[in-house]
Design a protein around this motif. Structure first.
Motif, PDB file in Angstrom:
ATOM      1  N   GLY A   1       0.797  -1.165  -0.017  1.00 58.02           N
ATOM      2  CA  GLY A   1      -0.149  -0.069   0.043  1.00 58.02           C
ATOM      3  C   GLY A   1       0.742   1.164  -0.050  1.00 58.02           C
ATOM      4  O   GLY A   1       0.148   2.314   0.222  1.00 58.02           O
ATOM      5  N   ALA A   2       2.250   1.237  -0.333  1.00 57.39           N
ATOM      6  CA  ALA A   2       3.000   2.219  -0.225  1.00 57.39           C
ATOM      7  C   ALA A   2       2.998   3.235  -1.450  1.00 57.39           C
ATOM      8  O   ALA A   2       2.652   2.695  -2.386  1.00 57.39           O
ATOM      9  N   ARG A   3       2.621   4.653  -1.180  1.00 58.25           N
ATOM     10  CA  ARG A   3       2.637   5.445  -2.223  1.00 58.25           C
ATOM     11  C   ARG A   3       3.745   6.158  -2.114  1.00 58.25           C
ATOM     12  O   ARG A   3       4.100   7.003  -1.462  1.00 58.25           O
ATOM     13  N   TRP A   4       4.660   5.816  -3.147  1.00 55.54           N
ATOM     14  CA  TRP A   4       6.030   6.378  -3.011  1.00 55.54           C
ATOM     15  C   TRP A   4       6.128   7.823  -3.764  1.00 55.54           C
ATOM     16  O   TRP A   4       5.390   7.938  -4.717  1.00 55.54           O
ATOM     17  N   VAL A   5       6.676   8.771  -2.956  1.00 62.70           N
ATOM     18  CA  VAL A   5       6.822  10.050  -3.513  1.00 62.70           C
ATOM     19  C   VAL A   5       8.306  10.520  -3.479  1.00 62.70           C
ATOM     20  O   VAL A   5       9.025  10.127  -2.698  1.00 62.70           O
ATOM     21  N   LYS A   6       8.406  11.608  -4.333  1.00 64.35           N
ATOM     22  CA  LYS A   6      10.050  12.190  -4.258  1.00 64.35           C
ATOM     23  C   LYS A   6       9.735  13.860  -4.355  1.00 64.35           C
ATOM     24  O   LYS A   6       8.611  14.172  -4.625  1.00 64.35           O
ATOM     25  N   ALA A   7      10.688  14.272  -4.192  1.00 66.41           N
ATOM     26  CA  ALA A   7      10.683  15.740  -4.035  1.00 66.41           C
ATOM     27  C   ALA A   7      10.480  16.483  -5.364  1.00 66.41           C
ATOM     28  O   ALA A   7      10.839  15.890  -6.576  1.00 66.41           O
ATOM     29  N   ARG A   8       9.714  17.368  -5.405  1.00 65.24           N
ATOM     30  CA  ARG A   8       9.332  18.033  -6.645  1.00 65.24           C
ATOM     31  C   ARG A   8      10.513  18.600  -7.375  1.00 65.24           C
ATOM     32  O   ARG A   8      10.559  18.811  -8.558  1.00 65.24           O
ATOM     33  N   SER A   9      11.531  19.021  -6.669  1.00 66.15           N
ATOM     34  CA  SER A   9      12.741  19.478  -7.221  1.00 66.15           C
ATOM     35  C   SER A   9      13.595  18.320  -8.088  1.00 66.15           C
ATOM     36  O   SER A   9      14.582  18.566  -8.542  1.00 66.15           O
ATOM     37  N   SER A  10      13.192  17.119  -7.798  1.00 66.48           N
ATOM     38  CA  SER A  10      13.729  15.886  -8.338  1.00 66.48           C
ATOM     39  C   SER A  10      13.766  16.090  -9.874  1.00 66.48           C
ATOM     40  O   SER A  10      12.666  16.231 -10.391  1.00 66.48           O
ATOM     41  N   LYS A  11      14.868  15.692 -10.357  1.00 64.56           N
ATOM     42  CA  LYS A  11      14.923  15.471 -11.968  1.00 64.56           C
ATOM     43  C   LYS A  11      14.573  14.186 -12.164  1.00 64.56           C
ATOM     44  O   LYS A  11      14.420  13.347 -11.334  1.00 64.56           O
ATOM     45  N   ASN A  12      14.000  14.114 -13.761  1.00 59.89           N
ATOM     46  CA  ASN A  12      13.451  12.426 -14.012  1.00 59.89           C
ATOM     47  C   ASN A  12      14.897  11.744 -14.406  1.00 59.89           C
ATOM     48  O   ASN A  12      14.688  11.195 -15.477  1.00 59.89           O
ATOM     49  N   ASP A  13      16.010  11.870 -13.868  1.00 65.46           N
ATOM     50  CA  ASP A  13      17.169  11.313 -14.340  1.00 65.46           C
ATOM     51  C   ASP A  13      17.179   9.752 -13.368  1.00 65.46           C
ATOM     52  O   ASP A  13      18.408   9.230 -13.717  1.00 65.46           O
ATOM     53  N   GLY A  14      16.350   9.441 -12.573  1.00 63.57           N
ATOM     54  CA  GLY A  14      16.392   8.319 -11.736  1.00 63.57           C
ATOM     55  C   GLY A  14      17.429   8.240 -10.471  1.00 63.57           C
ATOM     56  O   GLY A  14      17.599   7.407  -9.804  1.00 63.57           O
ATOM     57  N   ASN A  15      17.874   9.571 -10.307  1.00 64.13           N
ATOM     58  CA  ASN A  15      18.513   9.773  -9.008  1.00 64.13           C
ATOM     59  C   ASN A  15      17.904  10.502  -8.047  1.00 64.13           C
ATOM     60  O   ASN A  15      18.389  11.562  -7.454  1.00 64.13           O
ATOM     61  N   CYS A  16      17.037   9.956  -7.401  1.00 64.97           N
ATOM     62  CA  CYS A  16      16.258  10.416  -6.523  1.00 64.97           C
ATOM     63  C   CYS A  16      16.151   9.430  -5.112  1.00 64.97           C
ATOM     64  O   CYS A  16      16.203   8.490  -5.377  1.00 64.97           O
ATOM     65  N   VAL A  17      15.663   9.995  -4.110  1.00 64.59           N
ATOM     66  CA  VAL A  17      15.333   9.118  -3.011  1.00 64.59           C
ATOM     67  C   VAL A  17      13.671   9.352  -3.028  1.00 64.59           C
ATOM     68  O   VAL A  17      13.216  10.345  -3.018  1.00 64.59           O
ATOM     69  N   GLU A  18      13.020   8.178  -2.762  1.00 62.50           N
ATOM     70  CA  GLU A  18      11.624   8.311  -2.439  1.00 62.50           C
ATOM     71  C   GLU A  18      11.007   7.726  -1.191  1.00 62.50           C
ATOM     72  O   GLU A  18      11.854   7.210  -0.508  1.00 62.50           O
ATOM     73  N   LEU A  19      10.321   8.422  -0.735  1.00 61.10           N
ATOM     74  CA  LEU A  19       9.781   8.073   0.658  1.00 61.10           C
ATOM     75  C   LEU A  19       8.173   7.694   0.537  1.00 61.10           C
ATOM     76  O   LEU A  19       7.356   8.157  -0.245  1.00 61.10           O
ATOM     77  N   ALA A  20       7.815   6.970   1.508  1.00 60.60           N
ATOM     78  CA  ALA A  20       6.380   6.410   1.604  1.00 60.60           C
ATOM     79  C   ALA A  20       5.913   6.443   3.219  1.00 60.60           C
ATOM     80  O   ALA A  20       6.650   5.942   3.913  1.00 60.60           O
ATOM     81  N   LYS A  21       4.798   6.931   3.512  1.00 58.29           N
ATOM     82  CA  LYS A  21       4.274   6.618   4.814  1.00 58.29           C
ATOM     83  C   LYS A  21       3.796   5.199   4.962  1.00 58.29           C
ATOM     84  O   LYS A  21       3.117   4.755   4.144  1.00 58.29           O
ATOM     85  N   VAL A  22       4.272   4.817   6.050  1.00 59.27           N
ATOM     86  CA  VAL A  22       3.606   3.488   6.371  1.00 59.27           C
ATOM     87  C   VAL A  22       3.316   3.470   7.997  1.00 59.27           C
ATOM     88  O   VAL A  22       3.564   4.452   8.785  1.00 59.27           O
ATOM     89  N   ASP A  23       2.623   2.219   8.520  1.00 64.14           N
ATOM     90  CA  ASP A  23       2.131   2.013   9.772  1.00 64.14           C
ATOM     91  C   ASP A  23       3.239   2.692  10.839  1.00 64.14           C
ATOM     92  O   ASP A  23       2.944   3.351  11.823  1.00 64.14           O
ATOM     93  N   THR A  24       4.444   2.146  10.607  1.00 69.11           N
ATOM     94  CA  THR A  24       5.428   2.394  11.457  1.00 69.11           C
ATOM     95  C   THR A  24       6.211   3.642  11.535  1.00 69.11           C
ATOM     96  O   THR A  24       6.977   4.228  12.316  1.00 69.11           O
ATOM     97  N   GLY A  25       6.051   4.647  10.517  1.00 69.64           N
ATOM     98  CA  GLY A  25       6.703   5.654  10.164  1.00 69.64           C
ATOM     99  C   GLY A  25       6.686   6.103   8.740  1.00 69.64           C
ATOM    100  O   GLY A  25       5.721   6.390   7.940  1.00 69.64           O
ATOM    101  N   VAL A  26       8.113   6.039   8.297  1.00 66.90           N
ATOM    102  CA  VAL A  26       8.295   6.337   6.824  1.00 66.90           C
ATOM    103  C   VAL A  26       9.342   5.651   6.460  1.00 66.90           C
ATOM    104  O   VAL A  26      10.262   5.045   7.057  1.00 66.90           O
ATOM    105  N   ALA A  27       8.813   5.064   5.268  1.00 72.07           N
ATOM    106  CA  ALA A  27       9.977   4.015   4.304  1.00 72.07           C
ATOM    107  C   ALA A  27      10.738   4.926   3.393  1.00 72.07           C
ATOM    108  O   ALA A  27      10.198   5.717   2.735  1.00 72.07           O
ATOM    109  N   VAL A  28      11.903   4.681   2.956  1.00 73.94           N
ATOM    110  CA  VAL A  28      12.666   5.087   2.236  1.00 73.94           C
ATOM    111  C   VAL A  28      13.567   4.479   1.203  1.00 73.94           C
ATOM    112  O   VAL A  28      13.903   3.313   1.520  1.00 73.94           O
TER     113      VAL A  28
END
Length: 76
Positions: free
Chosen positions: A14-41
Protein backbone atom coordinates in the motif's frame (compact mmCIF):
# COMPACT_ATOMS: atom_id res chain seq x y z
CA UNK A 1 1.94 -7.31 7.97
CA UNK A 2 4.93 -5.97 9.89
CA UNK A 3 7.81 -4.94 7.68
CA UNK A 4 11.45 -4.72 8.72
CA UNK A 5 14.43 -2.72 7.45
CA UNK A 6 15.74 -4.19 4.24
CA UNK A 7 12.34 -5.46 3.10
CA UNK A 8 12.00 -5.08 -0.63
CA UNK A 9 9.91 -2.13 -1.71
CA UNK A 10 7.26 -4.46 -3.09
CA UNK A 11 6.80 -5.86 0.43
CA UNK A 12 5.79 -2.41 1.69
CA UNK A 13 2.12 -2.98 0.93
CA UNK A 14 0.00 0.00 0.00
CA UNK A 15 2.99 2.34 -0.12
CA UNK A 16 2.54 5.47 -2.23
CA UNK A 17 6.11 6.44 -3.03
CA UNK A 18 6.81 10.16 -3.47
CA UNK A 19 9.89 12.20 -4.28
CA UNK A 20 10.74 15.87 -4.02
CA UNK A 21 9.24 18.13 -6.66
CA UNK A 22 12.77 19.44 -7.28
CA UNK A 23 13.95 15.97 -8.30
CA UNK A 24 14.83 15.59 -11.93
CA UNK A 25 13.63 12.65 -14.02
CA UNK A 26 17.14 11.20 -14.24
CA UNK A 27 16.50 8.36 -11.80
CA UNK A 28 18.72 9.79 -9.06
CA UNK A 29 16.07 10.35 -6.43
CA UNK A 30 15.23 9.32 -2.94
CA UNK A 31 11.60 8.26 -2.58
CA UNK A 32 9.59 8.12 0.63
CA UNK A 33 6.33 6.49 1.65
CA UNK A 34 4.21 6.75 4.80
CA UNK A 35 3.85 3.36 6.50
CA UNK A 36 2.19 2.21 9.73
CA UNK A 37 5.42 2.53 11.73
CA UNK A 38 6.64 5.81 10.21
CA UNK A 39 8.38 6.43 6.89
CA UNK A 40 9.97 4.06 4.37
CA UNK A 41 12.84 5.30 2.16
CA UNK A 42 14.13 3.78 -1.09
CA UNK A 43 16.47 4.58 -3.98
CA UNK A 44 14.50 5.42 -7.14
CA UNK A 45 17.18 3.85 -9.37
CA UNK A 46 16.53 0.49 -7.71
CA UNK A 47 12.85 0.56 -6.73
CA UNK A 48 12.73 -3.19 -6.11
CA UNK A 49 15.66 -3.12 -3.72
CA UNK A 50 15.49 -2.78 0.04
CA UNK A 51 13.65 -0.05 1.86
CA UNK A 52 14.83 1.56 5.08
CA UNK A 53 12.23 2.27 7.75
CA UNK A 54 12.30 5.19 10.15
CA UNK A 55 10.05 6.20 13.02
CA UNK A 56 8.34 9.58 12.86
CA UNK A 57 10.72 10.85 15.56
CA UNK A 58 13.79 9.73 13.60
CA UNK A 59 12.51 11.50 10.48
CA UNK A 60 11.76 14.69 12.45
CA UNK A 61 15.34 14.77 13.73
CA UNK A 62 16.81 14.03 10.29
CA UNK A 63 14.71 16.59 8.43
CA UNK A 64 15.38 19.21 11.09
CA UNK A 65 19.14 18.62 10.86
CA UNK A 66 19.04 18.70 7.05
CA UNK A 67 17.19 22.03 7.13
CA UNK A 68 19.96 23.41 9.34
CA UNK A 69 22.58 22.27 6.82
CA UNK A 70 24.20 19.74 9.17
CA UNK A 71 24.85 17.30 6.32
CA UNK A 72 25.93 19.76 3.64
CA UNK A 73 29.58 18.76 4.09
CA UNK A 74 28.72 15.29 2.80
CA UNK A 75 27.87 16.56 -0.67
CA UNK A 76 30.37 19.40 -1.12
Amino acid sequence: MRIENGATSSQVEGARWVKARSSKNDGNCVELAKVDTGVAVRNSRFPGSGALLYTPEEMRHFIGAAKLGEFDHLID
